[in-house]
Design an enzyme around this catalytic site. Structure first.
Site, PDB file in Angstrom:
ATOM      1  N   ASP A 101      -5.132  67.130  42.041  1.00  6.97           N
ATOM      2  CA  ASP A 101      -4.753  66.219  40.958  1.00  6.97           C
ATOM      3  C   ASP A 101      -3.293  65.782  41.045  1.00  6.97           C
ATOM      4  O   ASP A 101      -2.461  66.454  41.663  1.00  6.97           O
ATOM      5  CB  ASP A 101      -4.953  66.901  39.604  1.00  6.97           C
ATOM      6  CG  ASP A 101      -6.410  66.993  39.210  1.00  6.97           C
ATOM      7  OD1 ASP A 101      -7.283  66.698  40.055  1.00  6.97           O
ATOM      8  OD2 ASP A 101      -6.683  67.370  38.054  1.00  6.97           O
ATOM      9  N   HIS A 152      -7.268  59.571  37.534  1.00 12.12           N
ATOM     10  CA  HIS A 152      -6.679  60.632  36.709  1.00 12.12           C
ATOM     11  C   HIS A 152      -5.724  60.036  35.675  1.00 12.12           C
ATOM     12  O   HIS A 152      -4.732  60.658  35.307  1.00 12.12           O
ATOM     13  CB  HIS A 152      -5.946  61.637  37.606  1.00 12.12           C
ATOM     14  CG  HIS A 152      -5.672  62.958  36.971  1.00 12.12           C
ATOM     15  ND1 HIS A 152      -6.573  63.613  36.163  1.00 12.12           N
ATOM     16  CD2 HIS A 152      -4.578  63.780  37.028  1.00 12.12           C
ATOM     17  CE1 HIS A 152      -6.065  64.768  35.759  1.00 12.12           C
ATOM     18  NE2 HIS A 152      -4.848  64.883  36.256  1.00 12.12           N
ATOM     19  N   HIS A 156      -0.768  60.350  33.116  1.00 10.81           N
ATOM     20  CA  HIS A 156      -1.097  61.742  32.791  1.00 10.81           C
ATOM     21  C   HIS A 156      -0.827  62.077  31.323  1.00 10.81           C
ATOM     22  O   HIS A 156      -0.217  63.105  30.999  1.00 10.81           O
ATOM     23  CB  HIS A 156      -0.305  62.689  33.703  1.00 10.81           C
ATOM     24  CG  HIS A 156      -0.969  64.020  33.918  1.00 10.81           C
ATOM     25  ND1 HIS A 156      -0.824  65.078  33.045  1.00 10.81           N
ATOM     26  CD2 HIS A 156      -1.772  64.469  34.902  1.00 10.81           C
ATOM     27  CE1 HIS A 156      -1.494  66.117  33.495  1.00 10.81           C
ATOM     28  NE2 HIS A 156      -2.103  65.773  34.617  1.00 10.81           N
ATOM     29  N   HIS A 246      -3.349  71.063  42.869  1.00 11.93           N
ATOM     30  CA  HIS A 246      -2.489  69.902  42.647  1.00 11.93           C
ATOM     31  C   HIS A 246      -1.716  69.556  43.919  1.00 11.93           C
ATOM     32  O   HIS A 246      -1.306  70.446  44.660  1.00 11.93           O
ATOM     33  CB  HIS A 246      -1.510  70.166  41.500  1.00 11.93           C
ATOM     34  CG  HIS A 246      -2.191  70.414  40.184  1.00 11.93           C
ATOM     35  ND1 HIS A 246      -2.736  71.637  39.849  1.00 11.93           N
ATOM     36  CD2 HIS A 246      -2.430  69.587  39.115  1.00 11.93           C
ATOM     37  CE1 HIS A 246      -3.278  71.566  38.640  1.00 11.93           C
ATOM     38  NE2 HIS A 246      -3.096  70.338  38.178  1.00 11.93           N
TER      39      HIS A 246
END
Length: 278
Positions: A101, A152, A156, A246
């Protein structure tokens, strides 16, 4: 014989012609059904996304773009509105999915791509629009290596705190960057922090995306140490598990080092590292 009755000879000829015509039409109908390309399978609410079937055996098959094995391009139907994200990927045998991510980040993403390429496996990258727009070359590298690029959001945010218009902007702008870079809009999305709400499921479906969460959080974002990340992955490994890691959002050197350690261990243990199929 009545005037309205057809002579026996003519009736026979017409009966034969009718039978031949029906046979021809029936043959064409069957042929049309057989030649109509089917829509790619989409999982049901009670089930889940399926693992991608193994491509033809070849020494570099996993490095080829997924499009090499895809059916002819069709206009996909809008997925149903989910009430919860998928958390695992049931599949064939000992399958697992690795996801990354917050990227792409030119400091860490290239190393992760290189490790995946070295072992010939595919993964999923859930990218943020503000990162992707400045690193489109890394998006293309992901796609060229056969990885799945997911959405995503743009920056964020905590999705439940946004109005529907804000969620649509976050997801829509990111899908646009991905589509302009790769020629295809993303089919999967993930809410930051795993924080979903009804509007995010509705808007994600409007944009043609399915929601994917995770089964196993490596907690690599806390920087617990490379060995701790490796232990967490190996202890949580199981068929259908979706691993969260990540490749951006901070110092991800431990994430890179951990992947370099646990990936060959998973392969040695007989796991097939794959991506979901829609």
């Amino acid at each position: 014989m009545n005037k309205d009755q057809m002579p026996l000879g003519r009736r026979s000829v017409f009966r034969i012609a009718a039978c031949l015509g029906a046979a021809v039409v029936g043959g064409l109908f069957v042929r049309e059904q057989a030649e109509t390309p089917g829509r790619p399978a989409v999982e049901g609410e009670a089930g889940g996304p399926q693992a991608a079937a193994p491509p033809p055996k070849a020494t570099t098959y996993r490095l080829q773009p997924m499009a090499a094995y895809a059916e002819p391009a069709l206009r996909r139907a809008r997925p149903p509105v989910r009430k919860r994200p998928f958390l695992e990927i049931p599949g064939m045998g000992r399958t697992m999915v690795l996801t990354f991510d917050d990227g792409p980040d030119p400091r860490y993403t290239p190393d992760i791509l290189a490790i995946l390429r070295e072992h010939g496996v595919r993964a999923m990258f859930f990218v943020c629009g503000e990162m992707a727009t400045h690193n489109r070359d890394l998006l293309r590298e992901m796609a060229d290596d056969g990885h799945v690029v997911g959405n995503h959001t743009w920056s964020h945010p905590l999705v439940p705190k946004l109005p529907p218009s804000g969620i649509r902007d976050q997801l829509g702008r990111t899908s646009e960057v991905i589509e302009k870079s790769l020629g295809e809009a993303p089919l999967w999305y993930r809410a930051p922090y795993g924080a979903w709400n009804r509007h995010s499921f509705e808007i994600g479906a409007e944009l043609g995306m399915e929601p994917l969460g995770w089964t196993l959080d490596t907690l690599d974002w806390t920087r617990p140490g490379t060995s701790a990340i490796v232990r967490r992955v190996m202890r949580g490994a199981a068929p259908g598990v979706v691993v969260l890691s990540h490749d951006a959002g901070g110092n991800r050197s431990q994430s890179v080092a951990a992947l370099r350690s646990y990936l060959p261990k998973l392969l040695d243990d007989g796991y097939w590292i794959t991506v979901p199929r829609r």
